[in-house]
Design an enzyme around this catalytic site. Structure first.
Site, PDB file in Angstrom:
ATOM      1  N   CYS A 172       0.809  -1.223   0.000  1.00  0.00           N
ATOM      2  CA  CYS A 172       0.000   0.000   0.000  1.00  0.00           C
ATOM      3  C   CYS A 172       0.839   1.269   0.000  1.00  0.00           C
ATOM      4  CB  CYS A 172      -0.983  -0.001   1.161  1.00  0.00           C
ATOM      5  SG  CYS A 172      -0.245   0.072   2.805  1.00  0.00           S
ATOM      6  N   ASP A 362      -7.551   5.617  -1.561  1.00  0.00           N
ATOM      7  CA  ASP A 362      -7.242   4.417  -0.790  1.00  0.00           C
ATOM      8  C   ASP A 362      -6.682   3.335  -1.713  1.00  0.00           C
ATOM      9  OD1 ASP A 362      -7.152   2.291   0.924  1.00  0.00           O
ATOM     10  OD2 ASP A 362      -9.296   2.210   1.344  1.00  0.00           O
ATOM     11  N   HIS A 364      -6.126   0.234  -1.030  1.00  0.00           N
ATOM     12  CA  HIS A 364      -6.449  -1.121  -0.577  1.00  0.00           C
ATOM     13  C   HIS A 364      -7.621  -1.739  -1.346  1.00  0.00           C
ATOM     14  CE1 HIS A 364      -4.432   0.973   2.769  1.00  0.00           C
ATOM     15  NE2 HIS A 364      -3.834  -0.182   2.935  1.00  0.00           N
TER      16      HIS A 364
END
Length: 469
Positions: A172, A362, A364
């Site tokens: 990430c 984000d 993820h």
């Protein structure tokens, strides 16, 4: 919650589940606070969208914000705003106030956000977890397994010794770093201006080609892992921290990119003008657009409130076609699942703000690998779309992890002088410091007397191995 959902294959039911478990934030259309995206302000009431430098060339963004909100409150006969030195906390997404409840009696299109903001946000390049790419071999070093995140160690202990064909669970921070670098290059090549998705498609495809999930791409996950292993002591599958990410961005960019240069402060908040100028404007050369990376820590467990104002104001810095400076930053944050347990969690890429809330991309979300096409025009609309999202996510500044990598782009010497002025006039405590030279390396006694007391070094050795991506 969002992190847990990202790792669960919900198929066609994902959107339905998100509505109840992970709803998108909604805008308070009654108060209509300005919402910022990398220096551009948007609102619903029909007033001209502003940039932080419009009509106020000598006013720092944080002061401009207070002046603007005060004038608007007077013009609309609304109750006065709280003092500028008080935390500016807008109503939550679901408000119990009478005025806000009236605003949500009828369905609000796109959550009530200004369409210009949604379009700007969606145009930002979004790098995420990918799968099914060319495998990255595991390290044969016996210490490599102990350096992995908990989930990756468990897989190894259960007998999974296969190469990494996905970075889900560990990549990430690399993906957030890719997002920062990709948007920096996009600004230089395409212009901050009004570039939006669907425009200059061929140029965007050439940019995305450099970030493809393929060893041939200069900014691929493979390239980050390769440099991390050779220069940063990071094993394949190991979580990167801000320092390692900055070093990879600097090395890869300086080796492959002609449109920008990179200056990194290392593990502290101090920017030295002499060192910066050696990179941005060497003797006899014109000024080169330069990305400045600052690894810093603004607190112990959470961001110290004295930094809030400066951190939020950073995303309101002015930019345009000719003035291209903007702030962006990556930080480990706390997701809904881990606030209660207090465990540091994930990396996110922050690009916007409204009041005391910050908007982020984000990483993820696992998608199929972005392929490498020799001819960039071969990228399909689906492949391009996988690098963008209109899905808004935000977090209150008090919930952010204090360890972060801050990046800002300086396009010319005017930008540099303006940055130095704004840093001096920021409200609260500045998140970066600019001095003429490195007193330690230069043997000079000049410098900020308080520097030693203020500096909190940020070392990957202290922060990386305890985190899961």
């Amino acid at each position: 919650m969002e992190r847990a959902m990202a790792n669960v294959d919900l198929g066609p039911y994902r959107r339905i589940v998100q509505i109840f478990w992970d709803p998108e934030p909604t805008n308070d259309v009654v108060h209509d606070q300005p919402v910022w995206c990398l220096g551009r302000s948007y609102r619903l009431n029909g007033k001209k969208n502003i940039k932080a430098d419009d009509h106020h060339p000598q006013t720092p963004p944080s002061v401009l914000k207070a002046e603007t909100e005060t004038q608007e409150a007077h013009d609309t006969a609304q109750p006065p705003n709280p003092p500028t030195n008080a935390p500016d906390t807008p109503p939550d997404s679901i408000s119990s106030s009478f005025s806000s409840s009236l605003a949500y009696d009828d369905p609000v299109v796109d959550g009530g956000w200004p369409s210009g903001f949604i379009s700007d946000f969606e145009s930002k390049i979004w790098m995420t977890y990918r799968s099914e790419f060319e495998p990255i071999p595991r390290s044969t070093n016996p210490q490599a397994t102990s350096a992995l995140s908990l989930s990756m160690r468990l897989k190894s202990q259960l007998g999974d010794q296969s190469p990494f064909s996905s970075d889900s669970g560990w990549g990430c921070m690399i993906r957030s770093g890719q997002s920062m670098l990709a948007n920096t290059i996009a600004m230089v090549r395409l212009g901050r201006g009004d570039w939006r998705r669907g425009e200059s498609v061929e140029e965007e495809c050439r940019l995305l080609k450099d970030f493809a999930d393929d060893p041939r791409a200069p900014y691929s996950i493979h390239s980050f892992v390769r440099h991390g292993a050779s220069a940063c002591g990071k094993y394949p599958g190991e979580w990167f921290g801000p320092s390692a990410t900055a070093r990879c961005i600097q090395a890869l960019t300086n080796s492959h990119e002609s449109s920008i240069r990179v200056y990194s402060t290392g593990d502290g908040p101090d920017v030295y003008e002499d060192e910066f100028m050696q990179i941005a404007k060497p003797p006899g050369e014109d000024f080169h657009p330069t990305l400045v990376l600052v690894g810093t820590r603004l607190g112990i467990d959470k961001i110290t409130p004295v930094y809030w104002e400066a951190l939020i104001a950073a995303l309101q810095m002015p930019q345009s076609e000719s003035q291209g400076k903007y702030y962006q930053y990556i930080t480990r944050t706390f997701s809904a699942l881990t606030i209660r347990s207090g465990r540091p969690s994930s990396s996110h890429y922050f690009i916007g703000a409204q009041g005391s809330f910050l908007f982020y991309l984000d990483p993820h979300h696992t998608r199929v690998a972005l392929p490498y096409h020799e001819d960039p025009i071969e990228y399909t609309s689906e492949e391009i779309a996988s690098c963008h999202t209109p899905r808004l996510r935000r977090i209150h500044v008090r919930e952010m992890d204090p360890s972060m990598l801050i990046g800002f782009l300086i396009q010319n010497e005017v930008d540099w002088q303006e940055l130095k002025r704004n840093v001096k006039h920021v409200q609260g405590k500045s998140i970066i410091h600019i001095t003429d030279r490195n007193a330690v390396l230069g043997g000079s006694s000049e410098g900020r007397e308080s520097a030693i007391d203020e500096v909190e070094t940020l070392s990957d050795d202290d922060t990386d191995t305890i985190h899961e991506a």
